[in-house]
Scaffold this active site. Structure first.
Site, short mmCIF file in Angstrom:
data_model
loop_
_atom_site.label_atom_id
_atom_site.label_comp_id
_atom_site.label_asym_id
_atom_site.label_seq_id
_atom_site.Cartn_x
_atom_site.Cartn_y
_atom_site.Cartn_z
N GLY A 11 -17.86 10.35 -6.53
CA GLY A 11 -18.03 9.73 -5.21
C GLY A 11 -19.46 9.94 -4.71
O GLY A 11 -20.40 10.02 -5.51
N VAL A 13 -21.12 12.51 -3.22
CA VAL A 13 -21.84 13.71 -3.64
C VAL A 13 -22.00 13.76 -5.15
O VAL A 13 -23.08 14.04 -5.67
CB VAL A 13 -21.12 15.01 -3.15
CG1 VAL A 13 -21.85 16.24 -3.64
CG2 VAL A 13 -21.02 15.03 -1.62
N ARG A 82 -14.79 14.77 4.88
CA ARG A 82 -14.38 14.73 6.29
C ARG A 82 -14.60 13.38 6.93
O ARG A 82 -15.50 12.64 6.55
CB ARG A 82 -15.22 15.75 7.09
CG ARG A 82 -14.77 17.14 6.91
CD ARG A 82 -15.39 18.00 7.97
NE ARG A 82 -16.79 18.30 7.76
CZ ARG A 82 -17.56 18.92 8.65
NH1 ARG A 82 -17.04 19.28 9.81
NH2 ARG A 82 -18.82 19.18 8.39
N ARG A 88 -13.71 21.18 8.09
CA ARG A 88 -13.59 21.25 6.62
C ARG A 88 -12.22 21.81 6.22
O ARG A 88 -11.67 21.44 5.21
CB ARG A 88 -14.72 22.13 6.05
CG ARG A 88 -16.11 21.52 6.26
CD ARG A 88 -17.19 22.45 5.76
NE ARG A 88 -18.52 21.91 5.92
CZ ARG A 88 -19.29 22.10 7.01
NH1 ARG A 88 -18.85 22.83 8.00
NH2 ARG A 88 -20.50 21.58 7.07
N VAL A 118 -18.32 22.41 -5.14
CA VAL A 118 -18.91 21.75 -3.95
C VAL A 118 -17.80 21.29 -2.99
O VAL A 118 -18.02 21.19 -1.79
CB VAL A 118 -19.77 20.54 -4.38
CG1 VAL A 118 -20.47 19.91 -3.18
CG2 VAL A 118 -20.81 20.93 -5.43
N HIS A 175 -18.86 28.34 4.68
CA HIS A 175 -19.41 27.01 4.94
C HIS A 175 -18.51 26.33 5.96
O HIS A 175 -17.68 25.49 5.63
CB HIS A 175 -19.44 26.23 3.63
CG HIS A 175 -20.14 24.90 3.76
ND1 HIS A 175 -21.36 24.73 4.34
CD2 HIS A 175 -19.75 23.65 3.36
CE1 HIS A 175 -21.71 23.46 4.29
NE2 HIS A 175 -20.74 22.79 3.71
#
Ligand code: NAD
Length: 308
Positions: A11, A13, A82, A88, A118, A175
C-alpha cells in the site's frame, strides 16, 4: 551477493518503502500483498522508473511468501491505516489478525530473517511479530522513533528558520499520544533547544509532534502519512543491511532497561547488522522517566489482552 529486502504490504507505506529502497540501490526488493496483481504491477512500474531515476535495482511483486526466501530483512507494512478521528490503537483488532497471518507466511519461508515492523499500533504489532517469530529480541524492531524524531526536527527547523539537517531530536516511548519528546536531547548544531526557544514554544512543538500523524490523517482524510514513514523505515533498513551502527530511537524489546521489561517501546539503540546491537540508557529526569514508563505500561496492558 546482493542483499534482499521483502516489503510485506504494497500500500502507501509499502510502495514508498519499495521506491526509496530501489532508489538507494543496495538491495533487491520484493513486495508482497494479498491483492492479486497489485504488487506485481507496482514492481513493474518501479522497474520502469529505474532508467530515469538512475537505479537498476531488481524489484518484483508477489502474492505468496515463496518470493521472500533468502531475504536479509523483512519490512512489515501490512495492515489498515488510520482514518480521521481514529487512534492507532483503534486499528488493533483488524491489524492483529493481519499480523498473525503475515507471520504464518514469513515463518514458512524466512524463519530466521530480521523483522522491521511498521504496522500500527506499532509497539504492540512489533511485540506480536516477535512473539510469533521465535526470534531473538535483537532481531525484531519497530519503526517509530525515527519518524517521530524527524517530525520534531522539522518543526524545530520551521520554528527557528534553520536548516532541517542541523536539527537533531530524540523522541522516546510508544508510537502514540503518549510518546515522549525530549527537549533536553533536541539540538540545533549541538545547542539544546532549551537555550534557543521559550518553554511555551517548546511545549507547542512537542505537542505538534505527538499529534503529527493525526494532523496528516486529518488533511488526507482517506489514509495516513507515508513519505516520511517510508523514508524513516528505509533509513533503518540501510542501518541494518549496511551495518551503519546508527544511533536512533526505535521500538526495541526491553529486559530491565528504564525499569521496563517484556515490552517493546521507543528507546535509543545502536542499529547495525546484528539488528538492535545496543540499547542506550539515558540519564532521564524523573518526569521524563515516568512519562516513558507510563507510555510503555499502556502498551503492556494491551499486550496482556491479546489472544494467544
Ligand atoms: P494501506 O492501506 O495503503 O496499505 C496496506 C496494505 O496492506 C494494503 O495494500 C493491503 O492490501 C495490505 N494487506 C492487508 N492485509 C495483508 C496481508 N494479510 N498480507 C499482506 N498484505 C496485506 O496502508 P498504509 O498507509 O500503507 O499503512 C500501512 C500500515 O502502516 C498501517 O497499519 C499504518 O497505520 C501503519 N503506519 C505506520 C507508521 C509508523 O510510523 N510506524 C507510519 C504510517 C503508517
Amino acid at each position: 551477493m546482493q542483499k534482499k529486502v521483502t516489503v510485506v504490504g504494497g500500500g502507501n507505506v509499502g510502495a514508498a518503502c519499495a521506491q526509496y529502497l530501489a532508489e538507494a540501490n543496495f538491495c533487491d526488493v520484493v513486495m508482497i500483498d494479498v491483492v492479486e496483481g497489485m504488487p506485481q504491477g507496482k514492481a513493474l512500474d518501479l522497474t520502469q522508473a529505474g532508467p530515469v531515476r538512475g537505479y537498476d535495482t531488481r524489484v518484483t511483486g508477489a502474492n505468496d511468501y515463496a518470493a521472500a526466501k533468502g531475504s536479509d530483512l523483512i519490512v512489515i507494512t501490512a495492515g489498515l491505516a488510520r482514518k480521521p478521528g481514529m487512534s492507532r490503537e483503534d486499528l488493533l483488532n483488524s491489524n492483529i489478525q493481519i499480523m498473525d497471518s503475515v507471520m504464518v507466511g514469513i515463518n514458512s519461508s524466512c524463519p530466521n530473517t530480521m523483522l522491521l515492523v511498521v504496522s500500527n499500533p506499532l509497539d504492540v504489532m512489533t511485540y506480536r511479530a516477535w512473539q510469533k517469530s521465535g526470534l531473538k529480541p535483537n532481531m525484531v524492531f519497530g519503526q517509530a522513533g525515527v519518524l517521530d524524531s524527524v517530525r520534531l526536527r522539522a518543526f524545530v527547523a520551521m520554528e527557528l528558520g534553520c536548516a532541517v539537517t542541523d536539527a537533531q531530536a530524540m523522541v522516546l516511548g510508544g508510537h502514540g499520544d503518549s510518546m515522549v519528546p525530549l527537549p533536553r536531547y533536541t539540538t540545533v548544531a549541538g545547542i539544546p533547544i532549551t537555550e534557543l526557544l521559550p518553554k511555551e514554544r517548546i511545549d507547542a512543538i512537542a505537542q505538534r509532534t505527538r499529534d503529527g500523524g493525526a494532523e496528516i490523517v486529518k488533511l488526507l482524510k482517506t489514509g495516513s502519512a507515508y513519505y516520511a514513514p517510508a523514508a524513516a523505515t528505509v533509513q533503518m533498513a540501510d542501518a541494518v543491511l549496511n551495518d551503519r551502527k546508527r544511533v536512533i530511537a526505535c521500538s526495541a524489546h526491553l529486559s530491565g532497561q528504564y525499569g521496563l521489561s517484556d515490552v517493546f517501546t521507543g528507546v535509543p539503540v545502536t542499529l547495525g547488522k546484528g539488528g538492535v546491537e545496543k540499547i542506550h540508557e539515558l540519564k532521564l529526569e524523573r518526569d521524563e522517566l515516568e512519562a516513558l514508563q507510563k507510555s510503555a505500561s499502556g502498551y503492556k496492558d494491551i499486550i496482556r489482552g491479546l489472544p494467544k
